[in-house]
Design an enzyme around this catalytic site. Structure first.
Site, PDB file in Angstrom:
ATOM      1  CG  ASP A 265      28.515 105.798  48.368  1.00  0.00           C
ATOM      2  OD1 ASP A 265      27.840 106.813  48.566  1.00  0.00           O
ATOM      3  OD2 ASP A 265      28.640 104.894  49.213  1.00  0.00           O
TER       4      ASP A 265
ATOM      5  CG  ASP B 258      23.168 105.729  50.486  1.00  0.00           C
ATOM      6  OD1 ASP B 258      21.952 105.467  50.504  1.00  0.00           O
ATOM      7  OD2 ASP B 258      23.714 106.512  51.280  1.00  0.00           O
TER       8      ASP B 258
END
Length: 228
Positions: free
Chosen positions: A145, A143
């Protein structure tokens, strides 16, 4: 020493690293920390224990180790004098070299859209650590972040609108909205709460986290003053 904040980076002095390396650890953890010390890499401020009366508080720090050291979450405690200076995770604009090519164009559009709202994002997590350390963290399911400082609920709503509109299709964006009092909320949870799909927000703070069903004081814009 400035007030501590979540996601804040801490760079230890040489004496601070000697202190940090004193406690006995297994070989893998010790090897990772010795590399961090030799390269002058930062640690991150983590959840802080509540100080006890008459006790000299220590500062809780941590790091997310790369695959070379087992992707472990390592924690340690140091005296405030061990910290030479504080820093921040890199801006979103600074992590382009470590992003997959498919995410770079959307990242640029997201950055421009946030800037138009007066907002900027820091990249932490795997992307931030890879940019800071030069170590390989990212994999196919990583991901992106981000944490964004927001002044109030209106800015939080504006940030969420841009995160939804410009998120890379092949790299999920996670992260937090951080309010002036240090309270932080996952941006996806904020969106669900504002849309009425959730009854409470999980607000993370330096010393813990709690569910809150109403906006804390200071999270709403101050009313405009009327001209006399």
């Amino acid at each position: 020493m400035p007030p501590l904040r979540r996601h804040q980076l801490a760079y230890l002095s040489a004496a601070g690293w000697r202190q940090a390396l004193e406690p006995a650890r297994d070989g893998q953890a010790q090897g990772c920390l010795r590399h961090w010390a030799a390269q002058g890499l930062p640690l991150v401020v983590t959840r802080q224990p509540l100080p006890l009366d008459g006790e000299q508080p220590q500062i809780a720090l941590g790091l997310s180790a790369p695959p070379a050291w087992g992707r472990r979450l390592l924690s340690l405690q140091v005296q405030s004098a061990a910290i030479a200076w504080f820093g921040e995770f890199p801006w979103l604009s600074d992590v382009v070299p470590v992003l997959p090519r498919s995410a770079r164009g959307p990242r640029l559009r997201l950055e421009q859209a946030l800037a138009a709202c007066g907002l900027r994002a820091h990249a932490y997590g795997s992307v931030g650590w890879q940019r800071l350390t030069g170590q390989r963290y990212l994999h196919a399911r990583s991901d992106l972040d981000l944490w964004l400082a927001v002044a109030d609920a209106d800015e939080a709503d504006a940030a969420v609108a841009q995160l939804q509109r410009h998120a890379p299709a092949r790299m999920r964006i996670d992260g937090e909205l951080v309010f002036p009092d240090g309270g932080a909320v996952a941006w996806r949870e904020w969106e669900a709460w504002r849309a009425g799909r959730s009854r409470a927000l999980l607000v993370k703070r330096l010393h813990g986290a709690a569910l809150e069903s109403a906006l804390p004081p200071g999270w709403t814009p101050a009313p405009l003053a009327h001209a006399a």
